[in-house]
Design an enzyme around this catalytic site. Sequence first.
Site, PDB file in Angstrom:
ATOM      1  N   HIS A  43      -2.610   7.867  29.676  1.00  0.00           N
ATOM      2  CA  HIS A  43      -2.881   7.121  28.451  1.00  0.00           C
ATOM      3  C   HIS A  43      -2.615   5.631  28.658  1.00  0.00           C
ATOM      4  O   HIS A  43      -1.573   5.109  28.249  1.00  0.00           O
ATOM      5  CB  HIS A  43      -2.024   7.663  27.302  1.00  0.00           C
ATOM      6  CG  HIS A  43      -2.509   8.986  26.794  1.00  0.00           C
ATOM      7  ND1 HIS A  43      -1.674   9.904  26.212  1.00  0.00           N
ATOM      8  CD2 HIS A  43      -3.738   9.546  26.784  1.00  0.00           C
ATOM      9  CE1 HIS A  43      -2.377  10.976  25.857  1.00  0.00           C
ATOM     10  NE2 HIS A  43      -3.627  10.778  26.211  1.00  0.00           N
ATOM     11  N   CYS A  98       0.601  16.618  36.094  1.00  0.00           N
ATOM     12  CA  CYS A  98       1.919  16.307  36.659  1.00  0.00           C
ATOM     13  C   CYS A  98       2.687  17.608  36.922  1.00  0.00           C
ATOM     14  O   CYS A  98       2.656  18.530  36.094  1.00  0.00           O
ATOM     15  CB  CYS A  98       2.707  15.430  35.681  1.00  0.00           C
ATOM     16  SG  CYS A  98       4.390  15.138  36.224  1.00  0.00           S
ATOM     17  N   HIS A 126      -1.078  16.081  20.915  1.00  0.00           N
ATOM     18  CA  HIS A 126      -1.038  15.572  22.293  1.00  0.00           C
ATOM     19  C   HIS A 126      -1.592  16.625  23.266  1.00  0.00           C
ATOM     20  O   HIS A 126      -1.312  17.820  23.127  1.00  0.00           O
ATOM     21  CB  HIS A 126       0.409  15.207  22.658  1.00  0.00           C
ATOM     22  CG  HIS A 126       0.504  14.360  23.887  1.00  0.00           C
ATOM     23  ND1 HIS A 126       0.397  14.881  25.159  1.00  0.00           N
ATOM     24  CD2 HIS A 126       0.662  13.025  24.054  1.00  0.00           C
ATOM     25  CE1 HIS A 126       0.509  13.911  26.041  1.00  0.00           C
ATOM     26  NE2 HIS A 126       0.667  12.765  25.401  1.00  0.00           N
ATOM     27  N   GLU A 128      -0.752  17.421  26.183  1.00  0.00           N
ATOM     28  CA  GLU A 128       0.273  18.230  26.857  1.00  0.00           C
ATOM     29  C   GLU A 128       0.686  19.416  25.985  1.00  0.00           C
ATOM     30  O   GLU A 128       0.777  20.556  26.462  1.00  0.00           O
ATOM     31  CB  GLU A 128       1.495  17.360  27.187  1.00  0.00           C
ATOM     32  CG  GLU A 128       2.568  18.138  27.938  1.00  0.00           C
ATOM     33  CD  GLU A 128       3.798  17.288  28.264  1.00  0.00           C
ATOM     34  OE1 GLU A 128       3.666  16.056  28.450  1.00  0.00           O
ATOM     35  OE2 GLU A 128       4.894  17.873  28.325  1.00  0.00           O
ATOM     36  N   ASN A 232       5.140   8.224  25.937  1.00  0.00           N
ATOM     37  CA  ASN A 232       6.390   7.684  26.494  1.00  0.00           C
ATOM     38  C   ASN A 232       6.553   6.199  26.178  1.00  0.00           C
ATOM     39  O   ASN A 232       7.660   5.713  25.988  1.00  0.00           O
ATOM     40  CB  ASN A 232       6.494   8.003  27.982  1.00  0.00           C
ATOM     41  CG  ASN A 232       5.684   7.068  28.836  1.00  0.00           C
ATOM     42  OD1 ASN A 232       6.138   5.980  29.150  1.00  0.00           O
ATOM     43  ND2 ASN A 232       4.464   7.463  29.175  1.00  0.00           N
TER      44      ASN A 232
HETATM   45  S1  SF4 Z   1       6.003  10.700  32.285  1.00  0.00           S
HETATM   46 FE1  SF4 Z   1       7.065  12.446  33.230  1.00  0.00          FE
HETATM   47  S2  SF4 Z   1       5.787  14.225  32.764  1.00  0.00           S
HETATM   48 FE2  SF4 Z   1       4.518  12.405  32.382  1.00  0.00          FE
HETATM   49  S3  SF4 Z   1       3.455  12.068  34.321  1.00  0.00           S
HETATM   50 FE3  SF4 Z   1       5.338  10.862  34.422  1.00  0.00          FE
HETATM   51  S4  SF4 Z   1       6.859  12.202  35.460  1.00  0.00           S
HETATM   52 FE4  SF4 Z   1       5.126  13.498  34.757  1.00  0.00          FE
END
Ligand code: SF4
Length: 291
Positions: A43, A98, A126, A128, A232
């Site tokens: 993102h 990931c 989301h 995920e 994040n």
């Molecule tokens: S933020 Fe964490 S879960 Fe997402 S891609 Fe990076 S290491 Fe993987």
Amino acid sequence: MKIFLASPRGFCQGVRNAVNLAEKALEDYKDSLPIYILGEIVHNKYISESLNKKGLVSVKSINEVSEGSVLIFSAHGVPPAYYLEASKKNIKIIDATCSLVKRVHQKIKKYAEEDYFIFYIGNKDHEETIGVLAECPVNQYYLINNKKDLENIKNNIDLERLKNKKITYLSQTTLNIKEIQEIIDYLKTEFNIEESENQDICYATRERQRAVEDLAKICDLVLILGSQNSSNSKRLKECAENVGCEALLIDSVNDINLKEVLKNKQNIAISAGASAPEILVEELLNKIKLI
Ligand code: SF4
């Protein structure tokens, strides 16, 4: 004015791997472009736009991908049915999920097979969350978006049915560490949760949040490079705000009137979400130097 750079910041290993895989695919299949990506590889507007310019086409569903093409699954992961759907169309999959997201897929699948009831904490929209929950029958999990969802939780769950069930919890990898801990503490108090080591917030999210929080305590402003749809990155902004510091989440320095934003500021901190490249930090620093 003092400038503090958060450490760590920017690309995590999962994002680095995903972007490298996309770059490699564009090189390997340069004679048969375009190749496709379901959603965005990560993102981040800068990364998505630069890969699109090289021939990566973003699609919303596998229906849009023609037979025999190359399709990348993003770092956020996909529902298991997508692999089958793609193989039926003879699509070559490049899987950039990931490994830490994959681990949560495996965990929820295992818990579901062992007949657990699972509280999953994550954002309902989301990718995920959608991918992970698709591993589990719908009557075996309850999705908690945020703390507010706890208010009605007991009215929404068949408590009788849970009486003889093993219960556990899992979460999205990029949530706010403190908020998720409050939710887990509540679940442990109200339900017969089996003690577990389910700390699904990934190391990259944890470390970046801690670094921002530490700096936010001594700064008047935190600038976070990252896109508005990056989970994040949004959490980094929240972390700064939660300790009373002003924070802005920006795609690039061009989003803001820098002079205005920095007016009367003594100490500022700069960080970047796990999907934001360092070049955006450098660009911001260069513009600050010119003021
Ligand atoms: S933020 Fe964490 S879960 Fe997402 S891609 Fe990076 S290491 Fe993987």
